[in-house]
Design a protein around this motif. Structure first.
Motif, PDB file in Angstrom:
ATOM      1  N   ALA A  66      -5.811   1.778   9.316  1.00 37.63           N
ATOM      2  CA  ALA A  66      -6.770   0.809   9.566  1.00 37.63           C
ATOM      3  C   ALA A  66      -6.769  -0.473   8.792  1.00 37.63           C
ATOM      4  CB  ALA A  66      -8.086   1.746   9.155  1.00 37.63           C
ATOM      5  N   GLN A  67      -6.238  -0.691   7.792  1.00 40.08           N
ATOM      6  CA  GLN A  67      -6.176  -1.724   7.153  1.00 40.08           C
ATOM      7  C   GLN A  67      -4.920  -2.637   7.781  1.00 40.08           C
ATOM      8  OE1 GLN A  67      -7.591  -3.352   4.492  1.00 40.08           O
ATOM      9  NE2 GLN A  67      -8.869  -1.741   3.932  1.00 40.08           N
ATOM     10  N   MET A 101       0.966  -1.004   0.091  1.00 37.46           N
ATOM     11  CA  MET A 101      -0.039  -0.238   0.031  1.00 37.46           C
ATOM     12  C   MET A 101       0.811   1.369  -0.100  1.00 37.46           C
ATOM     13  SD  MET A 101      -3.306  -1.048   2.422  1.00 37.46           S
ATOM     14  CE  MET A 101      -2.406  -1.446   3.903  1.00 37.46           C
ATOM     15  N   MET A 102       2.042   1.167   0.811  1.00 38.41           N
ATOM     16  CA  MET A 102       2.911   2.422   0.782  1.00 38.41           C
ATOM     17  C   MET A 102       3.481   2.557  -0.554  1.00 38.41           C
ATOM     18  SD  MET A 102       4.517   1.737   4.682  1.00 38.41           S
ATOM     19  CE  MET A 102       5.680   3.242   4.459  1.00 38.41           C
ATOM     20  N   GLU A 103       3.989   1.407  -1.318  1.00 43.45           N
ATOM     21  CA  GLU A 103       4.445   1.669  -2.566  1.00 43.45           C
ATOM     22  C   GLU A 103       3.644   1.964  -3.453  1.00 43.45           C
ATOM     23  OE1 GLU A 103       6.040  -2.248  -3.567  1.00 43.45           O
ATOM     24  OE2 GLU A 103       7.698  -2.141  -2.021  1.00 43.45           O
ATOM     25  N   ALA A 104       2.543   1.620  -3.472  1.00 45.33           N
ATOM     26  CA  ALA A 104       1.352   2.069  -4.292  1.00 45.33           C
ATOM     27  C   ALA A 104       1.144   3.574  -4.292  1.00 45.33           C
ATOM     28  CB  ALA A 104      -0.110   1.293  -4.396  1.00 45.33           C
ATOM     29  N   ASP A 126      -5.464   7.292   2.177  1.00 43.04           N
ATOM     30  CA  ASP A 126      -4.762   8.003   2.669  1.00 43.04           C
ATOM     31  C   ASP A 126      -4.026   7.148   4.017  1.00 43.04           C
ATOM     32  OD1 ASP A 126      -6.540   7.747   4.672  1.00 43.04           O
ATOM     33  OD2 ASP A 126      -7.388   9.529   4.085  1.00 43.04           O
ATOM     34  N   LEU A 127      -3.266   8.038   4.826  1.00 47.78           N
ATOM     35  CA  LEU A 127      -2.692   7.217   5.775  1.00 47.78           C
ATOM     36  C   LEU A 127      -3.395   6.698   6.848  1.00 47.78           C
ATOM     37  CD1 LEU A 127       0.606   9.704   6.213  1.00 47.78           C
ATOM     38  CD2 LEU A 127       0.458   7.243   5.625  1.00 47.78           C
TER      39      LEU A 127
END
Length: 233
Positions: free
Chosen positions: A24-25, A1-4, A18-19
């Motif tokens: 939450a995920q 998710m961070m890379e995307a 967003d962050l």
């Protein structure tokens, strides 16, 4: 998710989340990976203690499988392919004590029949959120004969398979639990090692009825999980 998200920022596109959503995920992954797994281990152990005849069958199957492995230690192949009765116990525990609801969003208008005589039908509109209680399906005698009975034989020999619409322990379709295979290996490995060393028995504090704690989301016997462990060596 961070890379995307970083890729979207580099390309000048709006990030899909967003962050806060990412946090939450991540929290959900940890919660599902630890809490649900420990609950399932406890529920299987609880049912095995209440049903010593079933526990004995599981132990005999484990012992026989371990005799065929190098150094008598559990292997990936053994855990996945050589414990069919244990698989049935696993599935029956999920059926008897389903952990959650199914959350879905309506995509097409659908009319539900009246819940009681004399009441009006209810139309579900597109966009409405729906929560489906899995326990209601798993406890319906229309789908499972004598549903209150803990009976692994209903799954043994794939009489009921994991893909049947009424078998919803891990959910179904594209929204089913993404960690189900890892969870099964983790849970079965733990219990294989435990049952190889100990036997499970009820204690004075074990709940022997079908009552659950009312203030805990996960299915938990009234009073909590209490068992006796008896060493075999």
């Amino acid at each position: 998710m961070m890379e995307a998200r970083s890729k979207s920022e580099i390309e000048g596109k709006a990030a899909n989340y967003d962050l806060l959503e990412m946090t939450a995920q991540a929290f959900l992954f940890f919660l599902a990976g630890f809490d649900a797994t420990s609950t399932q281990i406890s529920l299987i152990a609880h049912e095995l203690a209440l049903n010593p005849d079933i526990q004995q069958k599981v132990v005999l199957e484990i012992n026989d499988a371990l005799l065929k492995t190098p150094d008598g230690k559990p292997t990936y192949d053994m855990i996945n392919n050589q414990l069919p009765y244990f698989d049935a116990v696993f599935s029956e525990t999920l059926r008897r004590h389903p952990v959650a609801f199914l959350n879905r969003v309506c995509s097409k208008e659908f009319e539900l029949p009246p819940a009681l005589p004399g009441r009006k039908p209810f139309k579900i509109q597109p966009g409405m959120g729906i929560m489906i209680p899995v326990a209601a399906i798993h406890s319906d005698p229309k789908y499972f004969e004598d549903p209150e009975k803990f009976d692994p034989d209903r799954f043994f020999g794939k009489k009921i398979t994991a893909i049947e619409a009424t078998n919803l322990g891990f959910g179904m379709g594209p929204r089913m639990c993404i960690g189900n295979r890892f969870a099964k290996i983790e849970i079965k490995l733990f219990l294989v090692r435990l049952l190889n060393e100990c036997s499970l028995a009820v204690s004075d504090r074990t709940c022997t009825t079908s009552e659950y704690e009312k203030n805990i989301f996960a299915p938990t016997p009234k009073g909590g999980f209490w068992l006796k462990l008896k060493g075999k060596k």
